[in-house]
Motif scaffolding. Structure first.
Motif, short mmCIF file in Angstrom:
data_model
loop_
_atom_site.label_atom_id
_atom_site.label_comp_id
_atom_site.label_asym_id
_atom_site.label_seq_id
_atom_site.Cartn_x
_atom_site.Cartn_y
_atom_site.Cartn_z
N ASP A 194 5.30 32.10 -14.18
CA ASP A 194 6.56 32.77 -13.83
C ASP A 194 7.54 32.51 -14.97
N LYS A 412 4.93 41.74 -9.92
CA LYS A 412 3.63 41.24 -9.42
C LYS A 412 3.15 42.04 -8.20
N ASN A 460 5.03 34.57 -8.03
CA ASN A 460 6.34 35.09 -8.40
C ASN A 460 7.46 34.43 -7.59
#
Length: 583
Positions: A194, A412, A460
């Protein structure tokens, strides 16, 4: 002296009350004529020499045993009397949640509490306020500061027989994060996957403060303290602090792999009418003998599979669990609430950010929707701050497409796909529905997550935190932003069509990806669903199907994963799955 103490304890010849006990036996290390007294559990070791010099110091609430060796019985009782009197005195002590660097919730009364000796006066001073309390018989005390405004960091003092000074205390917004692993796992576990989170974690935030229940007191968010803190709550707090431009305090109490039944107390569960009604219904159908037979059968199969796995060097399958009667919770009702949430109560805060559901309730006969209702009501009652916001993350995670795959929040998400065959849209979607229904409780908005990326542990975390922050800004803080995608409101049948109305239309209803709006299905009295032609008409969607002459029910995105459902508002937030039937 230590040897004498050991012998005295092992001989079990103590006599008297729990607070003053005399020992009269043992000769190996206890010469004839000597006496020992234990004033337990309130004193340190007290030697004959110290007694004679008057330097003995009694301390309240320690785990040491006082051992007194004396030849004069009158002097012995004099010392006992002194010990009983002085042991009553106790220093002022504070819970972990009240410490330097904390953030106090603005605009509401602020409880400050702790323990001290009964009858002792405790004074709390902060800014221009001074509040005094007197501990009760159990030594507990509490004051409430008048509502505070945001300002510079200040010092708080709490004075009784001793004085505690808390430095760098701020006033702003306070949020509690709780649930299972998606709330518990630290920033350091997600930074590699991330980029947004990694960048945030590399900075310091003087006005962002963090605390984990039972681990550390309040800390400033720095590159040194951030990695071990909740990735989700941190990702929620950073944009919140930036947008509000006030100090933000984040308090987390979460444990991976845990069911909701362990996050509300037994008292909350017992007092909840809806829970008790479900338990009563479950008991009507519960057959202990049949359940035990099923368990033994499953256990026998497992033992065989376990032996084969060990023989082949493979991982053993999960062992069946002993069945519990309706209303019982595996792991203990409220066991996690007591350890990870109760110590925070009644610290003033704005609301809760909750992420849990994968582990269910673990309460036999009671579903997630009902348990969560009891939990929300119970937490609110115990905190005593009214119906504070309870934001919860949609479950399961991900499953849908995004308005914009280039957006860091939604990059994502699943890629858009064509719709599947019609026979896939009439299945059971109870798990998803249970969590969506939580929005029916007062002030319990959902952070929609279908476009944030899938998985039991979505990578995420910055996107999930940002979405939760968006809900807080829009609902709690009154920012003029839409925080949820279109939500079913009502429908009406118009000849061979159905018109569906929505709330949270934002800047307007729309579809994104593909050439037309899709993901809706209609059914007639035969309960057979068929894909519908869908068209946006103002704040409604009009549906029809050549295969359904007289439609009676509508479903949208009714599947475990639905990358083919492309209904959004123009704010870029996906439509919430729904059904109008109860089939």
């Amino acid at each position: 002296m230590a040897g004498d103490c050991a012998e005295a304890q092992s001989s079990q010849q103590w006599h008297g009350s729990p607070h003053v006990q005399f020992f009269t036996g043992g000769r190996t290390r206890n010469p004839a004529g000597l006496r020992y007294v234990r004033i337990a559990p309130h004193v340190h070791f007290f030697t004959e020499k110290m007694a004679a010099s008057g330097r003995g110091v009694f301390r309240y609430n320690t785990f040491y045993e006082g051992i007194l060796r004396m030849r004069n019985a009158r002097f012995l009782f004099a010392v006992v009397l002194i010990g009983l009197v002085t042991s009553v005195s106790a220093e002022v002590k504070l819970p972990q949640v009240i410490s330097s660097h904390m953030v106090l919730q603005r605009d509401v009364p602020v409880p400050i509490w702790g323990t001290a000796a009964a009858g002792e006066k405790v004074t709390v001073k902060f800014r221009d306020q001074a509040k005094t309390a007197e501990p009760d018989a159990q030594g507990k005390w509490m004051v409430k500061l008048d509502p505070l405004k945001v300002g510079d960091a200040a010092t708080m003092t709490i004075a009784g027989t001793n004085t505690i000074t808390l430095d760098d205390v701020l006033v702003g917004e306070v949020w509690v994060g709780s649930g299972q692993s998606n709330m518990d796992m630290g920033v350091g576990s997600y930074t590699k996957g991330d980029e947004v989170l990694a960048k945030m974690a590399a900075e310091s935030y003087p006005k962002l403060r963090l605390i984990r229940c039972g681990r550390t007191p309040w800390q400033e968010a720095t590159p040194q303290t951030i990695p071990g803190f909740s990735a989700l709550l941190f990702s929620f707090g950073v944009p919140l602090q930036k947008e509000l431009d006030v100090p933000v305090g984040l308090m987390v109490g979460a444990v991976g792999g845990t069911p909701s039944g362990r996050w509300l107390s037994a008292e909350m569960f017992a007092a909840d009418t809806a829970c008790q009604e479900m338990v009563a219904k479950a008991k009507e159908k519960y057959d202990p003998a049949a359940e035990e037979a099923k368990y033994k059968e499953a256990l026998a199969k497992w033992e065989k599979a376990d032996a084969e796995a060990k023989k082949d060097g493979k991982k053993s399958p999960g062992k069946p669990k002993q069945p519990l009667p309706p209303g019982e919770c595996e792991g203990g009702m409220g066991s996690l609430f007591k350890v990870h949430i109760q110590p925070f109560i009644p610290f003033a805060m704005r609301g809760v950010f909750w992420d849990q559901g994968e582990s269910g309730t673990a309460v036999t006969g009671v579903d997630q929707y009902t348990i969560m209702g009891a939990l929300i009501r119970g937490w609110r009652k115990d905190w005593g701050q009214g119906e504070f916001p309870f934001i919860h993350v949609q479950k399961p995670s991900g499953g849908g497409c995004a308005w914009n795959l280039e957006d860091a929040v939604t990059n994502k998400a699943e890629k858009f796909a064509p719709p599947p065959a019609e026979n896939t849209i009439s299945g059971n979607n109870n798990y998803r529905e249970q969590h969506i229904r939580l929005m029916q409780y007062p002030a319990a908005p959902m952070a929609i997550a279908s476009d944030l990326g899938p998985g039991i542990h979505p990578t995420n975390k910055s996107g999930y935190g940002a979405r939760g922050c968006r809900v807080a800004l829009g609902l709690v803080y009154g920012k003029k932003i839409e925080y949820l995608g279109p939500v079913y409101a009502s429908h009406k049948i118009e000849d061979n069509k159905i018109r569906v109305s929505f709330t949270h239309v934002g800047q307007g209803l729309a579809f994104k990806n593909g050439e037309k709006l899709q993901g809706f299905a209609l059914a007639g009295e035969d309960k057979a669903f068929h894909w519908a032609e869908a068209a946006v008409d103002g704040e409604t969607v009009v549906l029809s199907s050549e295969k359904v002459v007289k439609p009676v029910a509508v479903r949208y995105a009714w599947a475990g994963n639905y990358p083919w459902a492309n209904f959004f508002n123009k704010d870029g937030l996906p439509g919430v799955p729904f059904r109008t039937d109860a089939w």
